[in-house]
Write a protein that holds these residues in place. Structure first.
Motif, mmCIF file in Angstrom:
data_model
loop_
_atom_site.group_PDB
_atom_site.id
_atom_site.type_symbol
_atom_site.label_atom_id
_atom_site.label_comp_id
_atom_site.label_asym_id
_atom_site.label_seq_id
_atom_site.Cartn_x
_atom_site.Cartn_y
_atom_site.Cartn_z
ATOM 1 N N ASP A 19 -7.183 15.668 -3.442
ATOM 2 C CA ASP A 19 -7.076 14.310 -2.918
ATOM 3 C C ASP A 19 -8.061 14.219 -1.770
ATOM 4 O O ASP A 19 -7.834 14.779 -0.693
ATOM 5 C CB ASP A 19 -5.640 14.054 -2.422
ATOM 6 N N GLY A 55 -9.324 12.149 0.881
ATOM 7 C CA GLY A 55 -9.015 10.927 1.613
ATOM 8 C C GLY A 55 -10.128 10.580 2.575
ATOM 9 O O GLY A 55 -11.017 11.396 2.840
ATOM 10 N N ASP A 104 0.371 2.905 -1.617
ATOM 11 C CA ASP A 104 -0.317 3.929 -0.831
ATOM 12 C C ASP A 104 -1.126 3.223 0.251
ATOM 13 O O ASP A 104 -2.077 2.496 -0.059
ATOM 14 C CB ASP A 104 -1.245 4.746 -1.756
HETATM 15 MG MG MG Z 1 -5.342 8.628 0.488
#
Ligand code: MG
Ligand code: ATP
Length: 739
Positions: A7, A9, A202
């Motif tokens: 992931d 980010g 999210d």
């Molecule tokens: Mg994220």
């Protein structure tokens, strides 16, 4: 083979791996599972992730943060231009029109493209995974925001190649969370039952994403997605920083806008304060020592003040939520639960808005930080041929409508909404055109306003080698268009179909000769909306630059391609989500294509199908040559970092030895060295220390090794005498015990 999910980010990355039958999130070299998305270039090497954190302030001009949202975007994109004043490093335009950074690296002014910086971060994540798994890592699944355009997806895919990774899927953040949610649920409705609809929200550092997902046993289907690509935690930090900038100007007479370093410090402190306010509603303080002009500053804020300052941001939170409900036509009673992830869903006001829109408390059972990475690792396990995992079908959806445009022979524009918004993906469709000459198809986002990207163009595809039939008529050309597993559109195949004489034709195993059914005449999409067969040819668009295979990103699904080919008569071929080699290519809502292909065909005609070359020109395409070039550069930098690390280790060993022996010759080893030898030894140690901090500061590894060997030549006999002496009573005791 490795099974890894990343992931990536805007603020930080998480890595999950499959091990011993389970998925687990792994820690980096600092024993932290959170690896900051930071790349810092220094005079010697690169610091990436946690190691780069300390550089944010001390080396801000060469420390790249917040780059996730710049990849695959044109430099002149208004969003990029808006972002630049917030970034303390120099952003430049690359020759490709994309974004680059001008930094000092290894003592030289260097420009890195955003893909290169992204690749550096991925290299780090690869190493972290490799260290944990104790084996090389190639196969990964990487998360992407669901709103990423094709250009952003392709750029990220290129970055993964530069980092030496084989990305099996670019996986939408909220779908990853959906998979992590669904795969362990034992009580999902049976396939024929009404699905369980779950909303996933999210809210991260740079964006907000929402999805509606329908679950049945062994399957998830994304019903729709919505987002605010420009609303995330960092917007709150910036709002707070603006507030304190005004406050400090009044109370301390300092202007933070004139000092980048102070600006970064303020932003960091605001983020901390924001987090504190999530768990405390009272007055919380912020203190920064020596902020500017040697002044210490302090400020305070309550949660109510925070909400007031950020009111305009909070007002935006319900928009994507409401839009999703509207577009998916889900009623409140149809929603089973709302699952929230991402750091910014911890803001109480954000949570309150979610609660209000859906009329229920959002559930926090998913791990807010790690769910995306876990979902990616699960997807990687499912796609990996070596890993056995419970069957779970993932049906994605298109975030935007994609249209195909072409110039018709009589100057009439043809236009078809080929993949409407929220259409199932991956998916292939077969189109039929009647043409006498090569022709071009242009792919575009149908509604530029809903696309979080400045350019609606995806690319153009020219179908070449089209010639009239022997009779001089327009030839029948079949074109396969596709949204692939990464969510990227392409024209993957084109062929010219000729009718063969009625006489039986020997099928000789040559792929050029295929049997086709009549059914195809009934199912062409052109019958729906004007993409009518044309009788005359047209001039091809002359924008093609190279002839690279458009299947570049589709290579993992070769079997599916074959599968689809066998079903040419269908207009729509929903694709396997990659779990196995195409055996469930008709998963999900495969409409009627399966039935059509499986029905015995009574009336058959012989046809010959010849593949046609497709030339493509994609918006901001990164060529293979550029990828290879970046890959080589990355390789050199990896080698250089390795050398630097070995050098630093060798230097540290000398330094440690000096410190260790210098004290020990007066303590533990005192009896084992003569006065005279000690003086010489201590002097040598001192000289070595001086050398380490002066001319010996930056030497090659072997120089340090030689130095250490020289010192050990003097020190080892002392250590040996000491060890022998101390081992004797021990040996004696052991002997005694044995007797
Ligand atoms: Mg994220
Ligand atoms: P993105 O998904 O936008 O690419 P990311 O995945 O790096 O970014 P997350 O790690 O999900 O983002 O969230 C980070 C954001 O959440 C930061 O802005 C951080 O300040 C914020 N955040 C984390 N914890 C809290 C908290 N307790 N209260 C408020 N905000 C928080």
């Amino acid at each position: 083979m490795s099974v890894v999910g990343c992931d990536v980010g805007n603020l930080s990355c998480f890595i999950a791996v499959a091990r011993q039958g389970g998925i687990e999130t792994v820690a980096n070299e600092y024993s932290d599972r959170n690896t900051p998305s930071i790349v810092s270039l220094t005079s010697k090497e690169r610091e990436i992730g946690s190691a780069a954190k300390s550089q944010i302030i001390s080396n801000f001009k060469n420390t790249i943060t917040n780059f996730k949202r710049l990849i695959g975007r044109p430099f002149n994109d208004p969003f990029v231009q808006n972002e630049i004043p917030n970034l303390p490093y120099k952003v430049v335009e690359m020759p490709s029109g994309g974004v680059g950074f001008q930094v000092m690296y290894g003592g030289e002014q260097t420009v890195f493209s955003v893909e290169q910086i992204y690749a550096m971060l991925l290299t780090k994540l690869k190493v972290i995974a490799e260290t944990n798994l104790k084996k090389p890592v190639n196969d990964v699944v990487i998360s992407v925001p669901s709103f990423y355009s094709d250009t952003e997806r392709r750029a990220l895919f290129a970055a993964s190649k530069v980092a030496g990774l084989h990305c099996l899927r670019l996986f939408n953040d909220t779908t990853a969370v959906g998979l992590a949610y669904g795969i362990y649920k034992q009580d999902l409705p049976a396939p024929e039952e009404k699905p369980r609809n779950v909303i996933f929200v999210d809210v991260g550092h740079s964006a907000m994403q929402v999805s509606a997902v329908a679950f049945n046993k062994g399957k998830l289907k994304v019903l729709g997605v919505s987002f605010d690509p420009y609303l995330g935690g960092r917007n709150f930090d910036r709002k707070m920083a603006e507030h304190f900038a005004v406050d400090f100007k009044q109370r301390y007479k300092v202007d933070v806008t004139t000092n980048k370093r102070a600006g970064i410090r303020l932003l960091t402190e605001c983020e901390k304060l924001k987090k504190t306010l999530s768990s405390n509603s009272g007055k919380m303080t912020l203190n920064i020592e020596c902020f500017m002009e040697d002044k210490d500053v302090s400020g305070s804020m309550t949660r109510a003040m925070f909400e007031e300052i950020c009111a305009d941001l909070l007002e935006r939170v319900d928009k994507p939520l409401k839009r999703l409900v509207e577009e998916t036509k889900l009623k409140k009673e149809d929603i089973y639960s709302v699952e929230i992830v991402g750091g910014s869903t911890r803001i109480p006001a954000v949570k309150a808005i979610i609660t209000q829109v859906f009329g229920m408390e959002p559930s926090t059972t998913m791990n807010a930080d790690e769910a995306v990475a876990r979902g990616c690792a699960l997807q990687c396990a499912m796609l990996s041929p070596t890993f056995k995992v419970r069957d779970f079908t993932v049906i994605e959806c298109c975030p935007y409508s994609v249209s195909l445009l072409w110039k018709a022979p009589l100057e009439e524009e043809g236009n078809m909404d080929i993949f409407p918004k929220h259409h199932q993906a991956p998916f292939s469709k077969m189109l039929t055109f009647y043409r006498k000459e090569p022709f071009a198809l242009q792919a575009k986002y149908s509604n530029p306003s809903e696309v979080a990207f400045p350019c609606p163009d995806i690319g153009s595809f020219t179908i070449n080698n089209v010639v009239p039939t022997k009779e001089g008529e327009a030839a029948k050309v079949k074109v396969k268009v596709r949204i692939n597993i990464h969510g990227v559109f392409s024209v993957t195949q084109a062929s010219i179909v000729e009718k063969l004489p009625e006489a039986p034709v020997q099928v000789n195993g040559n792929n050029d000769v295929s049997m086709e059914t009549e059914a195809e005449a009934n199912v062409k999409p052109e019958s729906q909306n004007g993409a009518k067969p044309q009788n005359e040819g047209q001039t091809p668009m002359d924008t093609q630059q190279n002839e690279t295979n458009t299947e570049e990103m589709n290579s993992e699904t070769t079997n599916q391609e074959t599968n689809a080919e066998q079903k040419e008569q269908s207009d729509s071929v929903p694709e396997n989500n990659g779990q196995d080699d195409g055996k469930n290519a008709e998963n999900g809502d495969a409409k009627d294509s399966k039935k059509k292909t499986e029905k015995p065909v009574e009336k058959k005609k012989k046809t010959k199908s010849t593949d046609l070359p497709i030339l493509h020109s994609l918006f901001m395409e990164i060529s293979d040559t550029d990828i290879n070039d970046m890959f080589e550069k990355e390789g050199k930098m990896i080698m250089h970092d390795k050398q630097e690390m070995e050098k630093a280790d060798a230097r540290n060993s000398v330094e440690e030895y000096v410190y260790d022996m210098r004290s020990k010759v007066y303590e533990r080893f005192e009896k084992y060295i003569s006065e005279e030898d000690r003086t010489v030894f201590v002097n040598t140690l001192q000289q070595t220390e001086d050398w380490l901090y002066e001319e010996g500061e930056n030497e090659q590894k072997n120089v340090y090794c030689t130095k250490l060997a020289e010192l050990k030549k003097m020190g080892d006999p002392v250590v040996r005498r000491y060890t022998e002496d101390n081992a004797r009573p021990d040996a004696f005791n052991q002997l005694g015990a044995a007797l």
